[in-house]
Design a protein around this motif. Structure first.
Motif, PDB file in Angstrom:
ATOM      1  N   LEU A  84      47.581  72.851   5.113  1.00  0.00           N
ATOM      2  CA  LEU A  84      48.695  72.276   4.428  1.00  0.00           C
ATOM      3  C   LEU A  84      50.029  72.733   5.183  1.00  0.00           C
ATOM      4  O   LEU A  84      50.339  73.930   5.113  1.00  0.00           O
ATOM      5  CB  LEU A  84      48.722  72.729   2.977  1.00  0.00           C
ATOM      6  CG  LEU A  84      50.073  72.181   2.067  1.00  0.00           C
ATOM      7  CD1 LEU A  84      50.170  70.599   2.101  1.00  0.00           C
ATOM      8  CD2 LEU A  84      50.202  72.958   0.673  1.00  0.00           C
ATOM      9  N   PRO A  85      50.722  72.027   5.765  1.00  0.00           N
ATOM     10  CA  PRO A  85      52.012  72.441   6.529  1.00  0.00           C
ATOM     11  C   PRO A  85      53.020  73.075   5.747  1.00  0.00           C
ATOM     12  O   PRO A  85      53.227  72.396   4.512  1.00  0.00           O
ATOM     13  CB  PRO A  85      52.573  71.061   6.892  1.00  0.00           C
ATOM     14  CG  PRO A  85      51.404  70.243   7.309  1.00  0.00           C
ATOM     15  CD  PRO A  85      50.384  70.439   5.950  1.00  0.00           C
ATOM     16  N   PRO A 142      62.692  72.508   7.667  1.00  0.00           N
ATOM     17  CA  PRO A 142      62.441  72.813   6.582  1.00  0.00           C
ATOM     18  C   PRO A 142      61.161  72.701   5.673  1.00  0.00           C
ATOM     19  O   PRO A 142      60.310  72.003   6.206  1.00  0.00           O
ATOM     20  CB  PRO A 142      63.576  71.613   5.732  1.00  0.00           C
ATOM     21  CG  PRO A 142      64.386  70.933   6.649  1.00  0.00           C
ATOM     22  CD  PRO A 142      63.647  71.336   8.054  1.00  0.00           C
ATOM     23  N   PRO A 143      60.796  73.592   4.957  1.00  0.00           N
ATOM     24  CA  PRO A 143      59.404  73.685   4.183  1.00  0.00           C
ATOM     25  C   PRO A 143      59.302  72.395   3.784  1.00  0.00           C
ATOM     26  O   PRO A 143      60.063  71.408   3.059  1.00  0.00           O
ATOM     27  CB  PRO A 143      59.826  74.580   3.067  1.00  0.00           C
ATOM     28  CG  PRO A 143      60.769  75.356   3.311  1.00  0.00           C
ATOM     29  CD  PRO A 143      61.855  74.609   4.168  1.00  0.00           C
ATOM     30  N   ARG A 144      58.065  71.845   4.298  1.00  0.00           N
ATOM     31  CA  ARG A 144      57.435  70.428   3.604  1.00  0.00           C
ATOM     32  C   ARG A 144      56.893  70.556   2.251  1.00  0.00           C
ATOM     33  O   ARG A 144      56.695  69.551   1.861  1.00  0.00           O
ATOM     34  CB  ARG A 144      56.468  69.833   4.619  1.00  0.00           C
ATOM     35  CG  ARG A 144      56.871  69.820   6.025  1.00  0.00           C
ATOM     36  CD  ARG A 144      55.847  69.315   6.886  1.00  0.00           C
ATOM     37  NE  ARG A 144      56.278  69.379   8.396  1.00  0.00           N
ATOM     38  CZ  ARG A 144      55.526  68.740   9.345  1.00  0.00           C
ATOM     39  NH1 ARG A 144      54.303  68.345   9.108  1.00  0.00           N
ATOM     40  NH2 ARG A 144      55.885  68.911  10.608  1.00  0.00           N
ATOM     41  N   GLU A 200      50.451  77.377   8.174  1.00  0.00           N
ATOM     42  CA  GLU A 200      49.754  75.964   7.394  1.00  0.00           C
ATOM     43  C   GLU A 200      48.847  76.924   6.308  1.00  0.00           C
ATOM     44  O   GLU A 200      48.470  78.025   6.618  1.00  0.00           O
ATOM     45  CB  GLU A 200      49.092  75.151   8.367  1.00  0.00           C
ATOM     46  CG  GLU A 200      49.636  74.425   9.294  1.00  0.00           C
ATOM     47  CD  GLU A 200      48.873  73.589  10.313  1.00  0.00           C
ATOM     48  OE1 GLU A 200      47.492  73.794  10.023  1.00  0.00           O
ATOM     49  OE2 GLU A 200      49.101  73.114  11.014  1.00  0.00           O
ATOM     50  N   ALA A 201      48.868  76.392   5.130  1.00  0.00           N
ATOM     51  CA  ALA A 201      48.141  76.990   3.931  1.00  0.00           C
ATOM     52  C   ALA A 201      47.025  76.523   3.816  1.00  0.00           C
ATOM     53  O   ALA A 201      46.735  75.335   3.927  1.00  0.00           O
ATOM     54  CB  ALA A 201      48.754  77.316   2.784  1.00  0.00           C
ATOM     55  N   VAL A 202      45.742  77.437   3.731  1.00  0.00           N
ATOM     56  CA  VAL A 202      44.434  76.875   3.283  1.00  0.00           C
ATOM     57  C   VAL A 202      44.104  77.371   1.995  1.00  0.00           C
ATOM     58  O   VAL A 202      44.711  78.433   1.468  1.00  0.00           O
ATOM     59  CB  VAL A 202      43.489  77.052   4.499  1.00  0.00           C
ATOM     60  CG1 VAL A 202      43.583  76.138   5.643  1.00  0.00           C
ATOM     61  CG2 VAL A 202      43.541  78.588   5.071  1.00  0.00           C
ATOM     62  N   SER A 203      43.101  77.208   1.486  1.00  0.00           N
ATOM     63  CA  SER A 203      42.559  77.968   0.125  1.00  0.00           C
ATOM     64  C   SER A 203      42.477  79.383   0.360  1.00  0.00           C
ATOM     65  O   SER A 203      42.809  80.067  -0.751  1.00  0.00           O
ATOM     66  CB  SER A 203      41.215  77.363  -0.296  1.00  0.00           C
ATOM     67  OG  SER A 203      40.188  77.584   0.470  1.00  0.00           O
ATOM     68  N   ASN A 204      42.018  80.040   1.256  1.00  0.00           N
ATOM     69  CA  ASN A 204      41.767  81.237   1.347  1.00  0.00           C
ATOM     70  C   ASN A 204      42.671  82.010   2.097  1.00  0.00           C
ATOM     71  O   ASN A 204      42.648  83.401   2.367  1.00  0.00           O
ATOM     72  CB  ASN A 204      40.322  81.651   1.521  1.00  0.00           C
ATOM     73  CG  ASN A 204      40.184  81.215   3.309  1.00  0.00           C
ATOM     74  OD1 ASN A 204      40.838  80.583   3.623  1.00  0.00           O
ATOM     75  ND2 ASN A 204      39.371  81.977   4.037  1.00  0.00           N
ATOM     76  N   GLY A 205      43.703  81.365   2.712  1.00  0.00           N
ATOM     77  CA  GLY A 205      44.978  82.354   3.601  1.00  0.00           C
ATOM     78  C   GLY A 205      45.677  81.274   3.991  1.00  0.00           C
ATOM     79  O   GLY A 205      46.152  80.201   3.585  1.00  0.00           O
ATOM     80  N   ILE A 206      46.502  81.715   5.091  1.00  0.00           N
ATOM     81  CA  ILE A 206      47.345  81.045   5.801  1.00  0.00           C
ATOM     82  C   ILE A 206      47.285  81.333   7.287  1.00  0.00           C
ATOM     83  O   ILE A 206      46.968  82.233   7.995  1.00  0.00           O
ATOM     84  CB  ILE A 206      48.810  81.741   5.549  1.00  0.00           C
ATOM     85  CG1 ILE A 206      49.983  80.655   6.118  1.00  0.00           C
ATOM     86  CG2 ILE A 206      48.885  83.029   5.972  1.00  0.00           C
ATOM     87  CD1 ILE A 206      51.443  81.139   5.408  1.00  0.00           C
ATOM     88  N   TRP A 207      47.676  80.152   7.911  1.00  0.00           N
ATOM     89  CA  TRP A 207      47.477  80.031   9.621  1.00  0.00           C
ATOM     90  C   TRP A 207      48.669  80.198  10.049  1.00  0.00           C
ATOM     91  O   TRP A 207      49.615  79.480   9.582  1.00  0.00           O
ATOM     92  CB  TRP A 207      46.746  78.758   9.753  1.00  0.00           C
ATOM     93  CG  TRP A 207      45.271  78.791   9.792  1.00  0.00           C
ATOM     94  CD1 TRP A 207      44.559  78.349   8.640  1.00  0.00           C
ATOM     95  CD2 TRP A 207      44.362  79.419  10.650  1.00  0.00           C
ATOM     96  NE1 TRP A 207      43.214  78.320   8.886  1.00  0.00           N
ATOM     97  CE2 TRP A 207      42.982  78.888  10.010  1.00  0.00           C
ATOM     98  CE3 TRP A 207      44.341  79.997  11.861  1.00  0.00           C
ATOM     99  CZ2 TRP A 207      41.638  79.484  10.717  1.00  0.00           C
ATOM    100  CZ3 TRP A 207      43.256  80.408  12.493  1.00  0.00           C
ATOM    101  CH2 TRP A 207      41.976  80.150  11.861  1.00  0.00           C
ATOM    102  N   PHE A 208      48.599  80.893  11.116  1.00  0.00           N
ATOM    103  CA  PHE A 208      49.879  80.826  12.053  1.00  0.00           C
ATOM    104  C   PHE A 208      49.384  80.206  13.420  1.00  0.00           C
ATOM    105  O   PHE A 208      48.945  80.522  14.150  1.00  0.00           O
ATOM    106  CB  PHE A 208      50.357  82.434  12.575  1.00  0.00           C
ATOM    107  CG  PHE A 208      51.014  83.199  11.346  1.00  0.00           C
ATOM    108  CD1 PHE A 208      52.475  83.582  11.610  1.00  0.00           C
ATOM    109  CD2 PHE A 208      50.262  83.418  10.168  1.00  0.00           C
ATOM    110  CE1 PHE A 208      52.956  84.173  10.257  1.00  0.00           C
ATOM    111  CE2 PHE A 208      50.708  84.240   9.143  1.00  0.00           C
ATOM    112  CZ  PHE A 208      52.169  84.710   9.139  1.00  0.00           C
ATOM    113  N   ARG A 209      49.986  79.197  13.457  1.00  0.00           N
ATOM    114  CA  ARG A 209      49.899  78.029  14.662  1.00  0.00           C
ATOM    115  C   ARG A 209      50.968  78.381  15.759  1.00  0.00           C
ATOM    116  O   ARG A 209      52.154  78.294  15.522  1.00  0.00           O
ATOM    117  CB  ARG A 209      49.706  76.662  14.273  1.00  0.00           C
ATOM    118  CG  ARG A 209      48.866  76.305  12.905  1.00  0.00           C
ATOM    119  CD  ARG A 209      47.416  76.394  13.224  1.00  0.00           C
ATOM    120  NE  ARG A 209      46.666  75.860  12.257  1.00  0.00           N
ATOM    121  CZ  ARG A 209      45.459  76.051  12.180  1.00  0.00           C
ATOM    122  NH1 ARG A 209      44.481  76.460  13.012  1.00  0.00           N
ATOM    123  NH2 ARG A 209      44.647  75.551  11.055  1.00  0.00           N
ATOM    124  N   VAL A 210      50.238  78.684  16.990  1.00  0.00           N
ATOM    125  CA  VAL A 210      51.455  78.859  18.089  1.00  0.00           C
ATOM    126  C   VAL A 210      50.900  77.959  19.448  1.00  0.00           C
ATOM    127  O   VAL A 210      49.791  78.005  19.387  1.00  0.00           O
ATOM    128  CB  VAL A 210      51.705  80.167  18.435  1.00  0.00           C
ATOM    129  CG1 VAL A 210      52.287  81.006  17.303  1.00  0.00           C
ATOM    130  CG2 VAL A 210      50.061  80.911  18.785  1.00  0.00           C
TER     131      VAL A 210
END
Length: 356
Positions: A116-117, A178-180, A208-218
């Motif tokens: 989820l962005p 801005p936060p989506r 990006e959020a997922v059910s068990n955490g958050i991703w840092f996409r670079v």
């Protein structure tokens, strides 16, 4: 025949915590030779003096230390052995972090869960903010959430918050985009430290959020995943809303205040704020007070702190000056940058007369 001071391998195994087969293996490896071997029967005997070495050997192997490293530790002096142990532990911790990251990637792929962005942040800015706020975390078995950082994406800003119950640090960032979505979660602090190390070298980071955490996409780097902590984060907004009216305000040089705290030999100090400035007061008569030039308004006030609470709250402030908002000798003090208010820290005082 062995003398009476030696013990057979079975008895030695019970004393050392090693199995008889392990003792044979270590003897054949040259790590722990028997004190005596019966030339006729081949029975192995050990002395009581070898129990300590065998115990250390067992403990090192329980740490998954390779045989070559175990041999090096056993053959080294205390300083070198300590260094080798630290080196091994650092490798184990690093391997564990890598395994966690790989497991997170695998779980995400198995579940085919789209992220989820949340927001797009400037990498260096995000890294600095996370490191500043994480100074207010603590590892408390009774409250695991204190080791995490609360991330909240709302409207046009992303807010980072952490607390160890003696300090509370919060910083608001304006994202590159801005936060989506409106989103909030408490992220594992240790994993977040590793993630922002990569983010610091990236112009933009997509959260990006997922059910068990958050991703840092670079871009052009490996994405990093941080787990969410399931425990409820303290209601810091309620605490901020319940703060009393500011009765005393002082603006003082950050560097001068830090220097006074660094040079102070005690564990507790007081800040005496009056019209003529800020005095750093010692808890005893042996050490002189330190007078700092400051702009102060409101009531004269003296308030006591543990140095370990006050110092990091001041050191993480942004800019050359810090503003202290005081509400009384027994109320939290707000510490913020005089020219930038997006990083705010609360520091809890202690009672006078050195009682915490």
């Amino acid at each position: 025949m062995p003398n009476d001071e030696l013990m057979p391998i079975g008895a030695f195994a019970q004393r050392s915590g090693l199995t008889s087969s392990a003792l044979r293996f270590y003897a054949d490896s040259g790590l722990l030779l028997p004190a005596e071997v019966d030339p006729v029967s081949g029975y192995r005997y050990y002395s009581a003096d070898q129990v300590a070495q065998a115990t250390v050997l067992r403990q090192l192997r329980e740490l998954t230390m390779p045989l070559a490293a175990v041999e090096a530790v056993l053959g080294s002096g205390p300083d070198e052995a300590s260094r080798l142990l630290d080196e091994h532990v650092a490798k184990v911790v690093g391997d564990a972090a890598a395994v966690q990251q790989t497991a997170a990637v695998i779980k995400s792929a198995l579940g085919n869960e789209p992220g989820l962005p949340i927001a797009v942040m400037k990498g260096p800015v995000l890294a600095d903010a996370v490191e500043q706020v994480l100074t207010a975390t603590a590892h408390d078995p009774g409250m695991p959430a204190l080791a995490g950082l609360r991330i909240e994406a709302r409207q046009e800003a992303v807010t980072l918050t952490a607390t160890d119950r003696y300090r509370l640090a919060t910083r608001t960032l304006v994202p590159a985009e801005p936060p989506r979505q409106t989103w909030a979660g408490t992220v594992n602090g240790d994993e977040l430290r590793a993630a922002v190390a990569v983010s610091r070298r990236s112009p933009l980071v997509r959260l990006e959020a997922v059910s068990n955490g958050i991703w840092f996409r670079v871009a052009d780097r490996e994405d990093r995943h941080c787990r969410l902590l399931p425990e409820e984060f303290p209601d810091y907004r309620l605490m901020l809303a319940s703060l009393g009216e500011v009765t005393t305000r002082a603006t003082v040089s950050k560097d001068l205040l830090l220097r006074a705290l660094e040079e102070h030999p005690g564990e507790r100090i007081a800040l005496h704020v009056a019209e003529n400035g800020v005095n750093v007061v010692s808890a005893d008569d042996e050490h002189p007070n330190v007078s700092l030039s400051a702009t102060a308004t409101g009531q004269a006030l003296q308030i006591w702190f543990e140095v370990t609470t006050l110092y990091p709250a001041v050191s993480t402030a942004i800019g050359p000056d810090v503003m202290l908002d005081l509400r009384g000798h027994d109320q939290p003090v707000t510490i913020r940058s005089a020219d930038r208010g997006d990083l705010t820290t609360l520091a809890m005082p202690i009672k006078p007369h050195h009682s915490a």
